[in-house]
Design a protein around this motif. Structure first.
Motif, PDB file in Angstrom:
ATOM      1  N   LYS A 186     -47.396 -39.977  -1.667  1.00 33.47           N
ATOM      2  CA  LYS A 186     -46.719 -39.372  -2.804  1.00 33.47           C
ATOM      3  C   LYS A 186     -45.244 -39.066  -2.563  1.00 33.47           C
ATOM      4  O   LYS A 186     -44.567 -38.568  -3.470  1.00 33.47           O
ATOM      5  CB  LYS A 186     -47.472 -38.113  -3.245  1.00 33.47           C
ATOM      6  N   ASP A 187     -44.737 -39.386  -1.370  1.00 29.06           N
ATOM      7  CA  ASP A 187     -43.298 -39.247  -1.149  1.00 29.06           C
ATOM      8  C   ASP A 187     -42.559 -40.549  -1.449  1.00 29.06           C
ATOM      9  O   ASP A 187     -41.375 -40.680  -1.165  1.00 29.06           O
ATOM     10  CB  ASP A 187     -43.003 -38.795   0.286  1.00 29.06           C
ATOM     11  N   THR A 188     -43.258 -41.513  -2.052  1.00 27.98           N
ATOM     12  CA  THR A 188     -42.631 -42.783  -2.397  1.00 27.98           C
ATOM     13  C   THR A 188     -41.570 -42.585  -3.470  1.00 27.98           C
ATOM     14  O   THR A 188     -41.661 -41.676  -4.298  1.00 27.98           O
ATOM     15  CB  THR A 188     -43.695 -43.789  -2.880  1.00 27.98           C
ATOM     16  N   THR A 189     -40.553 -43.425  -3.462  1.00 32.19           N
ATOM     17  CA  THR A 189     -39.489 -43.328  -4.461  1.00 32.19           C
ATOM     18  C   THR A 189     -39.913 -44.043  -5.747  1.00 32.19           C
ATOM     19  O   THR A 189     -40.890 -44.805  -5.762  1.00 32.19           O
ATOM     20  CB  THR A 189     -38.198 -43.977  -3.946  1.00 32.19           C
ATOM     21  N   ALA A 190     -39.161 -43.805  -6.817  1.00 34.97           N
ATOM     22  CA  ALA A 190     -39.451 -44.458  -8.092  1.00 34.97           C
ATOM     23  C   ALA A 190     -39.375 -45.971  -7.949  1.00 34.97           C
ATOM     24  O   ALA A 190     -40.224 -46.705  -8.482  1.00 34.97           O
ATOM     25  CB  ALA A 190     -38.475 -43.975  -9.158  1.00 34.97           C
ATOM     26  N   GLU A 191     -38.382 -46.444  -7.231  1.00 33.57           N
ATOM     27  CA  GLU A 191     -38.225 -47.884  -7.044  1.00 33.57           C
ATOM     28  C   GLU A 191     -39.386 -48.470  -6.243  1.00 33.57           C
ATOM     29  O   GLU A 191     -39.930 -49.530  -6.591  1.00 33.57           O
ATOM     30  CB  GLU A 191     -36.902 -48.170  -6.330  1.00 33.57           C
ATOM     31  N   GLN A 192     -39.791 -47.770  -5.186  1.00 32.23           N
ATOM     32  CA  GLN A 192     -40.916 -48.240  -4.374  1.00 32.23           C
ATOM     33  C   GLN A 192     -42.208 -48.236  -5.182  1.00 32.23           C
ATOM     34  O   GLN A 192     -43.030 -49.149  -5.060  1.00 32.23           O
ATOM     35  CB  GLN A 192     -41.061 -47.365  -3.128  1.00 32.23           C
ATOM     36  N   LEU A 193     -42.391 -47.208  -5.992  1.00 36.02           N
ATOM     37  CA  LEU A 193     -43.601 -47.120  -6.808  1.00 36.02           C
ATOM     38  C   LEU A 193     -43.663 -48.274  -7.808  1.00 36.02           C
ATOM     39  O   LEU A 193     -44.711 -48.923  -7.956  1.00 36.02           O
ATOM     40  CB  LEU A 193     -43.628 -45.781  -7.545  1.00 36.02           C
ATOM     41  N   ALA A 194     -42.560 -48.531  -8.482  1.00 32.73           N
ATOM     42  CA  ALA A 194     -42.541 -49.618  -9.460  1.00 32.73           C
ATOM     43  C   ALA A 194     -42.811 -50.964  -8.790  1.00 32.73           C
ATOM     44  O   ALA A 194     -43.577 -51.782  -9.303  1.00 32.73           O
ATOM     45  CB  ALA A 194     -41.192 -49.648 -10.177  1.00 32.73           C
ATOM     46  N   GLU A 195     -42.194 -51.195  -7.632  1.00 26.35           N
ATOM     47  CA  GLU A 195     -42.402 -52.462  -6.932  1.00 26.35           C
ATOM     48  C   GLU A 195     -43.835 -52.583  -6.436  1.00 26.35           C
ATOM     49  O   GLU A 195     -44.421 -53.665  -6.448  1.00 26.35           O
ATOM     50  CB  GLU A 195     -41.422 -52.579  -5.759  1.00 26.35           C
ATOM     51  N   ALA A 196     -44.434 -51.459  -6.025  1.00 24.36           N
ATOM     52  CA  ALA A 196     -45.827 -51.479  -5.581  1.00 24.36           C
ATOM     53  C   ALA A 196     -46.762 -51.820  -6.741  1.00 24.36           C
ATOM     54  O   ALA A 196     -47.727 -52.570  -6.582  1.00 24.36           O
ATOM     55  CB  ALA A 196     -46.192 -50.121  -4.984  1.00 24.36           C
ATOM     56  N   VAL A 197     -46.495 -51.261  -7.912  1.00 27.55           N
ATOM     57  CA  VAL A 197     -47.306 -51.571  -9.098  1.00 27.55           C
ATOM     58  C   VAL A 197     -47.197 -53.059  -9.424  1.00 27.55           C
ATOM     59  O   VAL A 197     -48.201 -53.709  -9.725  1.00 27.55           O
ATOM     60  CB  VAL A 197     -46.855 -50.707 -10.295  1.00 27.55           C
ATOM     61  N   ARG A 198     -45.989 -53.595  -9.357  1.00 26.25           N
ATOM     62  CA  ARG A 198     -45.813 -55.034  -9.614  1.00 26.25           C
ATOM     63  C   ARG A 198     -46.589 -55.865  -8.605  1.00 26.25           C
ATOM     64  O   ARG A 198     -47.257 -56.849  -8.954  1.00 26.25           O
ATOM     65  CB  ARG A 198     -44.330 -55.390  -9.571  1.00 26.25           C
ATOM     66  N   GLY A 199     -46.500 -55.487  -7.330  1.00 25.32           N
ATOM     67  CA  GLY A 199     -47.217 -56.226  -6.298  1.00 25.32           C
ATOM     68  C   GLY A 199     -48.724 -56.158  -6.493  1.00 25.32           C
ATOM     69  O   GLY A 199     -49.426 -57.164  -6.377  1.00 25.32           O
ATOM     70  N   ALA A 200     -49.231 -54.964  -6.801  1.00 19.65           N
ATOM     71  CA  ALA A 200     -50.670 -54.810  -7.039  1.00 19.65           C
ATOM     72  C   ALA A 200     -51.118 -55.655  -8.222  1.00 19.65           C
ATOM     73  O   ALA A 200     -52.175 -56.290  -8.193  1.00 19.65           O
ATOM     74  CB  ALA A 200     -50.999 -53.336  -7.271  1.00 19.65           C
ATOM     75  N   ALA A 201     -50.311 -55.679  -9.286  1.00 26.39           N
ATOM     76  CA  ALA A 201     -50.656 -56.474 -10.471  1.00 26.39           C
ATOM     77  C   ALA A 201     -50.722 -57.956 -10.136  1.00 26.39           C
ATOM     78  O   ALA A 201     -51.495 -58.702 -10.743  1.00 26.39           O
ATOM     79  CB  ALA A 201     -49.643 -56.226 -11.587  1.00 26.39           C
ATOM     80  N   ARG A 202     -49.923 -58.374  -9.153  1.00 29.71           N
ATOM     81  CA  ARG A 202     -49.946 -59.788  -8.725  1.00 29.71           C
ATOM     82  C   ARG A 202     -51.074 -60.066  -7.746  1.00 29.71           C
ATOM     83  O   ARG A 202     -51.269 -61.204  -7.311  1.00 29.71           O
ATOM     84  CB  ARG A 202     -48.612 -60.155  -8.068  1.00 29.71           C
ATOM     85  N   GLY A 203     -51.807 -59.031  -7.361  1.00 28.04           N
ATOM     86  CA  GLY A 203     -52.902 -59.216  -6.421  1.00 28.04           C
ATOM     87  C   GLY A 203     -52.491 -59.121  -4.972  1.00 28.04           C
ATOM     88  O   GLY A 203     -53.233 -59.530  -4.076  1.00 28.04           O
ATOM     89  N   GLU A 204     -51.318 -58.557  -4.719  1.00 30.47           N
ATOM     90  CA  GLU A 204     -50.811 -58.435  -3.354  1.00 30.47           C
ATOM     91  C   GLU A 204     -51.232 -57.099  -2.747  1.00 30.47           C
ATOM     92  O   GLU A 204     -51.303 -56.085  -3.439  1.00 30.47           O
ATOM     93  CB  GLU A 204     -49.290 -58.537  -3.338  1.00 30.47           C
ATOM     94  N   THR A 205     -51.497 -57.097  -1.451  1.00 28.98           N
ATOM     95  CA  THR A 205     -51.793 -55.860  -0.748  1.00 28.98           C
ATOM     96  C   THR A 205     -50.509 -55.055  -0.605  1.00 28.98           C
ATOM     97  O   THR A 205     -49.486 -55.579  -0.157  1.00 28.98           O
ATOM     98  CB  THR A 205     -52.372 -56.138   0.644  1.00 28.98           C
ATOM     99  N   VAL A 206     -50.562 -53.794  -0.986  1.00 30.91           N
ATOM    100  CA  VAL A 206     -49.371 -52.936  -0.981  1.00 30.91           C
ATOM    101  C   VAL A 206     -49.664 -51.706  -0.126  1.00 30.91           C
ATOM    102  O   VAL A 206     -50.594 -50.957  -0.405  1.00 30.91           O
ATOM    103  CB  VAL A 206     -49.009 -52.492  -2.409  1.00 30.91           C
TER     104      VAL A 206
END
Length: 230
Positions: free
Chosen positions: A120-140
């Protein structure tokens, strides 16, 4: 407030935004996550839930692309919710978002079917990129989580001796020959040699003396250690 509610998503031009639900029992934390993602044009939070069971029901109803799920929640925790979501009909990827980074918590989440693990200390940018990666099926994985997993994988697997191998090696430590060990344990001398060869391989040693030393160092001859302590 209700356990879960759906957000109204305005019509957008293609490509469609990544649809996300947020499952967290802390109202302020949930609101913070929603606020972090609100300005991101390619991500839309379509629903929120304040416990695991409500989150599972919300996912089944909305079939979002990604579910951001806390670990420790009432009614149903994040691991149980992840299992239900991962095995359910909705093609939703679960991304854990938590404050806990212990090996046990990480393993439980991954084994449950989570595609990623964020802190939960992730930044807004990291969170958004993680959501994109998860949506693509990538391990985040959060960097700290990735470091723990790599360190755990590099850790050598513990050596385990069978009860019979312990008996044979204990007899070696007592100074017995193979023939004497066979008589003590009522097994053939060839069987004694077979057990010793397996012990040598497990301990990565080449002789009897070294096998006993390494086994004692690693606590693999507990009965003998107890006798020595008396």
């Amino acid at each position: 407030m209700p356990a879960a509610h759906e957000a109204q998503t305005p019509a957008t031009a293609d490509p469609a935004p990544i649809r996300v639900v947020v499952v967290d029992d802390h109202t302020v934390m949930r609101a913070g996550v929603v606020a972090l993602l609100a300005p991101v044009p390619d991500i839309a939070v379509v629903g929120e839930a304040d416990d695991g069971r409500a989150g599972v029901a919300l996912v089944e109803r909305l079939a979002p692309d990604v579910a951001l799920v806390d670990l420790r929640m009432p009614v149903m925790d994040g691991v149980a919710a992840t299992v239900a979501i991962a095995s359910g009909p909705a093609p939703t990827r679960v991304l854990i978002l938590t404050t806990y980074d212990t090996d046990v918590e990480i393993e439980r989440a991954v084994e449950a079917g989570a595609i990623g693990y964020l802190l939960k200390d992730t930044t807004a940018e990291q969170l958004a990129e993680a959501v994109r990666g998860a949506a693509r099926g990538e391990t985040v994985l959060a960097p700290r989580v990735a470091e723990r997993l790599v360190a755990r994988m590099r850790r050598p697997a513990p050596v385990v001796l069978t009860a019979r191998e312990q008996d044979v090696l204990g007899a070696v430590a007592d100074g017995l020959s193979n023939a004497e060990i066979g008589r003590r344990l009522v097994i053939a001398e060839a069987t004694v040699k077979t057990h010793l060869l397996r012990v040598f391989a497990k301990l990565d040693v080449g002789d009897r003396t070294r096998a006993v030393v390494v086994a004692l160092e690693q606590g693999l001859l507990p009965d003998r250690e107890r006798r020595a302590d008396r």
